[in-house]
Design a protein around this motif. Sequence first.
Motif, PDB file in Angstrom:
ATOM      1  N   VAL A  25       0.849  -1.208   0.000  1.00 64.18           N
ATOM      2  CA  VAL A  25       0.000   0.000   0.000  1.00 64.18           C
ATOM      3  C   VAL A  25       0.876   1.246   0.000  1.00 64.18           C
ATOM      4  CG1 VAL A  25      -1.647   1.339   1.360  1.00 64.18           C
ATOM      5  CG2 VAL A  25      -1.999  -1.113   1.033  1.00 64.18           C
ATOM      6  N   LYS A  26       1.926   1.196   0.841  1.00 59.04           N
ATOM      7  CA  LYS A  26       2.838   2.335   0.900  1.00 59.04           C
ATOM      8  C   LYS A  26       3.542   2.547  -0.434  1.00 59.04           C
ATOM      9  CE  LYS A  26       6.650   4.134   3.669  1.00 59.04           C
ATOM     10  NZ  LYS A  26       7.573   3.857   4.805  1.00 59.04           N
ATOM     11  N   GLU A  27       3.979   1.428  -1.036  1.00 55.18           N
ATOM     12  CA  GLU A  27       4.643   1.520  -2.339  1.00 55.18           C
ATOM     13  C   GLU A  27       3.683   2.030  -3.403  1.00 55.18           C
ATOM     14  OE1 GLU A  27       7.059  -1.406  -5.456  1.00 55.18           O
ATOM     15  OE2 GLU A  27       6.311  -2.161  -3.528  1.00 55.18           O
ATOM     16  N   THR A  28       2.435   1.548  -3.378  1.00 54.63           N
ATOM     17  CA  THR A  28       1.432   1.983  -4.353  1.00 54.63           C
ATOM     18  C   THR A  28       1.133   3.461  -4.204  1.00 54.63           C
ATOM     19  OG1 THR A  28       0.445  -0.224  -4.355  1.00 54.63           O
ATOM     20  CG2 THR A  28      -0.913   1.583  -5.187  1.00 54.63           C
ATOM     21  N   ASN A  29       1.005   3.914  -2.966  1.00 52.79           N
ATOM     22  CA  ASN A  29       0.731   5.334  -2.721  1.00 52.79           C
ATOM     23  C   ASN A  29       1.891   6.199  -3.214  1.00 52.79           C
ATOM     24  OD1 ASN A  29      -1.761   4.791  -1.584  1.00 52.79           O
ATOM     25  ND2 ASN A  29      -0.934   4.655   0.508  1.00 52.79           N
ATOM     26  N   ALA A  30       3.124   5.687  -2.997  1.00 49.98           N
ATOM     27  CA  ALA A  30       4.293   6.441  -3.463  1.00 49.98           C
ATOM     28  C   ALA A  30       4.295   6.542  -4.985  1.00 49.98           C
ATOM     29  CB  ALA A  30       5.569   5.776  -2.967  1.00 49.98           C
ATOM     30  N   LYS A  31       3.941   5.426  -5.658  1.00 50.91           N
ATOM     31  CA  LYS A  31       3.900   5.448  -7.117  1.00 50.91           C
ATOM     32  C   LYS A  31       2.775   6.342  -7.622  1.00 50.91           C
ATOM     33  CE  LYS A  31       6.075   0.975  -7.925  1.00 50.91           C
ATOM     34  NZ  LYS A  31       5.924  -0.378  -8.517  1.00 50.91           N
ATOM     35  N   LYS A  32       1.628   6.322  -6.880  1.00 52.84           N
ATOM     36  CA  LYS A  32       0.530   7.208  -7.266  1.00 52.84           C
ATOM     37  C   LYS A  32       0.964   8.664  -7.147  1.00 52.84           C
ATOM     38  CE  LYS A  32      -3.483   4.320  -6.186  1.00 52.84           C
ATOM     39  NZ  LYS A  32      -4.689   4.207  -5.311  1.00 52.84           N
ATOM     40  N   GLU A  33       1.679   8.964  -6.078  1.00 52.29           N
ATOM     41  CA  GLU A  33       2.144  10.330  -5.883  1.00 52.29           C
ATOM     42  C   GLU A  33       3.132  10.717  -6.987  1.00 52.29           C
ATOM     43  OE1 GLU A  33       4.368  13.035  -2.436  1.00 52.29           O
ATOM     44  OE2 GLU A  33       3.833  10.934  -2.059  1.00 52.29           O
ATOM     45  N   GLU A  34       4.015   9.773  -7.354  1.00 52.05           N
ATOM     46  CA  GLU A  34       4.989  10.038  -8.414  1.00 52.05           C
ATOM     47  C   GLU A  34       4.287  10.234  -9.760  1.00 52.05           C
ATOM     48  OE1 GLU A  34       8.994   8.006 -10.374  1.00 52.05           O
ATOM     49  OE2 GLU A  34       7.957   7.069  -8.666  1.00 52.05           O
ATOM     50  N   LEU A  35       3.275   9.387 -10.002  1.00 52.58           N
ATOM     51  CA  LEU A  35       2.496   9.531 -11.238  1.00 52.58           C
ATOM     52  C   LEU A  35       1.754  10.853 -11.265  1.00 52.58           C
ATOM     53  CD1 LEU A  35       1.062   5.913 -11.702  1.00 52.58           C
ATOM     54  CD2 LEU A  35       2.792   7.057 -13.101  1.00 52.58           C
ATOM     55  N   GLY A  36       1.276  11.271 -10.093  1.00 53.90           N
ATOM     56  CA  GLY A  36       0.585  12.562 -10.023  1.00 53.90           C
ATOM     57  C   GLY A  36       1.533  13.698 -10.407  1.00 53.90           C
ATOM     58  N   LYS A  37       2.757  13.620  -9.886  1.00 55.62           N
ATOM     59  CA  LYS A  37       3.737  14.647 -10.231  1.00 55.62           C
ATOM     60  C   LYS A  37       4.041  14.624 -11.725  1.00 55.62           C
ATOM     61  CE  LYS A  37       6.031  14.697  -5.723  1.00 55.62           C
ATOM     62  NZ  LYS A  37       7.299  14.458  -5.003  1.00 55.62           N
ATOM     63  N   LEU A  38       4.174  13.400 -12.270  1.00 54.30           N
ATOM     64  CA  LEU A  38       4.448  13.288 -13.705  1.00 54.30           C
ATOM     65  C   LEU A  38       3.283  13.845 -14.537  1.00 54.30           C
ATOM     66  CD1 LEU A  38       6.117   9.757 -13.890  1.00 54.30           C
ATOM     67  CD2 LEU A  38       7.217  11.985 -14.171  1.00 54.30           C
ATOM     68  N   ASP A  39       2.062  13.595 -14.059  1.00 53.92           N
ATOM     69  CA  ASP A  39       0.889  14.128 -14.760  1.00 53.92           C
ATOM     70  C   ASP A  39       0.930  15.650 -14.754  1.00 53.92           C
ATOM     71  OD1 ASP A  39      -0.041  11.634 -15.340  1.00 53.92           O
ATOM     72  OD2 ASP A  39      -1.432  11.513 -13.638  1.00 53.92           O
ATOM     73  N   GLY A  40       1.314  16.224 -13.596  1.00 46.81           N
ATOM     74  CA  GLY A  40       1.389  17.689 -13.521  1.00 46.81           C
ATOM     75  C   GLY A  40       2.430  18.246 -14.466  1.00 46.81           C
ATOM     76  N   GLU A  41       3.612  17.608 -14.482  1.00 50.26           N
ATOM     77  CA  GLU A  41       4.677  18.083 -15.381  1.00 50.26           C
ATOM     78  C   GLU A  41       4.280  17.910 -16.842  1.00 50.26           C
ATOM     79  OE1 GLU A  41       8.145  15.960 -14.304  1.00 50.26           O
ATOM     80  OE2 GLU A  41       8.383  16.939 -12.332  1.00 50.26           O
ATOM     81  N   LEU A  42       3.577  16.768 -17.125  1.00 52.69           N
ATOM     82  CA  LEU A  42       3.141  16.538 -18.504  1.00 52.69           C
ATOM     83  C   LEU A  42       2.121  17.580 -18.938  1.00 52.69           C
ATOM     84  CD1 LEU A  42       3.291  14.759 -21.016  1.00 52.69           C
ATOM     85  CD2 LEU A  42       1.495  13.326 -20.023  1.00 52.69           C
ATOM     86  N   GLU A  43       1.219  17.917 -18.026  1.00 52.27           N
ATOM     87  CA  GLU A  43       0.217  18.934 -18.359  1.00 52.27           C
ATOM     88  C   GLU A  43       0.888  20.281 -18.601  1.00 52.27           C
ATOM     89  OE1 GLU A  43      -2.605  18.930 -15.233  1.00 52.27           O
ATOM     90  OE2 GLU A  43      -3.554  17.041 -15.845  1.00 52.27           O
ATOM     91  N   LYS A  44       1.896  20.577 -17.759  1.00 54.66           N
ATOM     92  CA  LYS A  44       2.630  21.824 -17.974  1.00 54.66           C
ATOM     93  C   LYS A  44       3.334  21.810 -19.332  1.00 54.66           C
ATOM     94  CE  LYS A  44       3.564  22.836 -13.103  1.00 54.66           C
ATOM     95  NZ  LYS A  44       4.617  23.019 -12.080  1.00 54.66           N
ATOM     96  N   TRP A  45       3.920  20.676 -19.666  1.00 54.25           N
ATOM     97  CA  TRP A  45       4.633  20.577 -20.934  1.00 54.25           C
ATOM     98  C   TRP A  45       3.671  20.698 -22.095  1.00 54.25           C
ATOM     99  CZ3 TRP A  45       4.658  17.144 -25.060  1.00 54.25           C
ATOM    100  CH2 TRP A  45       5.733  17.280 -25.928  1.00 54.25           C
ATOM    101  N   ILE A  46       2.523  19.999 -21.952  1.00 53.83           N
ATOM    102  CA  ILE A  46       1.510  20.094 -23.016  1.00 53.83           C
ATOM    103  C   ILE A  46       1.000  21.520 -23.121  1.00 53.83           C
ATOM    104  CG2 ILE A  46      -0.811  19.359 -23.692  1.00 53.83           C
ATOM    105  CD1 ILE A  46      -0.171  16.619 -22.499  1.00 53.83           C
ATOM    106  N   GLY A  47       0.799  22.167 -21.943  1.00 50.86           N
ATOM    107  CA  GLY A  47       0.355  23.565 -21.956  1.00 50.86           C
ATOM    108  C   GLY A  47       1.378  24.454 -22.646  1.00 50.86           C
ATOM    109  N   GLY A  48       2.663  24.200 -22.422  1.00 48.51           N
ATOM    110  CA  GLY A  48       3.708  24.978 -23.074  1.00 48.51           C
ATOM    111  C   GLY A  48       3.725  24.741 -24.579  1.00 48.51           C
ATOM    112  N   GLN A  49       3.529  23.522 -24.997  1.00 49.52           N
ATOM    113  CA  GLN A  49       3.480  23.206 -26.420  1.00 49.52           C
ATOM    114  C   GLN A  49       2.296  23.887 -27.091  1.00 49.52           C
ATOM    115  OE1 GLN A  49       5.727  21.485 -28.206  1.00 49.52           O
ATOM    116  NE2 GLN A  49       6.982  21.450 -26.323  1.00 49.52           N
ATOM    117  N   GLU A  50       1.187  23.967 -26.363  1.00 50.96           N
ATOM    118  CA  GLU A  50      -0.001  24.648 -26.925  1.00 50.96           C
ATOM    119  C   GLU A  50       0.277  26.128 -27.132  1.00 50.96           C
ATOM    120  OE1 GLU A  50      -3.827  24.858 -28.459  1.00 50.96           O
ATOM    121  OE2 GLU A  50      -2.621  23.097 -27.892  1.00 50.96           O
ATOM    122  N   GLY A  51       1.012  26.789 -26.237  1.00 47.92           N
ATOM    123  CA  GLY A  51       1.358  28.209 -26.377  1.00 47.92           C
ATOM    124  C   GLY A  51       2.267  28.444 -27.585  1.00 47.92           C
TER     125      GLY A  51
END
Length: 214
Positions: free
Chosen positions: A173-199
């Motif tokens: 559970v702890k490992e899964t939560n850590a991976k979820k948190e890491e994926l969340g961060k990656l999603d945020g960075e990806l959205e920022k990158w996609i947002g930058g590409q859109e600009g």
Amino acid sequence: MPANHLITDPSLLTVLSAAHETRTQSLEILELLPQPGFPCGNTDAKRQAAVKELTARLAILRGLNRKAVMGVRATKQETTEARQEIDSLHLQLQNLYYEQRHLRGEIAGCEEFDHKYTKLPLIPVEEFIAAHPEHAEANKHELTLARIADEHAARQVLEQQKQELVKRKEALVKETNAKKEELGKLDGELEKWIGGQEGVRKIFEARERKMAGA
């Protein structure tokens, strides 16, 4: 029935014999007393000898009587002591009876008690003996204790396995939560990158429209 047929004690029989001899001697003296109209003759000497013998017999009889009285007193004392001992033994017997009845009640209560071990899912006796042949010669009580101990040991193993599984689950559970948190961060960075590409895309499109209008 004569009294001597009812008495069997040797000392009392001796007293009766002495009393009988004394009575016989007394009757002989009565026969030696002078009768009216008859000369005394030589009966005085016989009478005096008989009186002496009677006196001796009376002394013996008194001694035997005293001895008999003392014997009766001793017998009464012995009887009293024996009665007291019997009363004491009877009281002890009653106490043992009450204790026995109490213990039987306790045993019956134990036999009827709803023991928890009777509800345990113990393995059948045949299977237990097959798995533990060292208990094949044990009696019912020892066999029951061994089966309960075996069940306890099995439950300890299961509890240990359960705790290990709980720890593994917590780690996962702890490992899964850590991976979820890491994926969340990656999603945020990806959205920022996609947002930058859109600009950038919009800048190029605006430039292209401006150049087309010129």
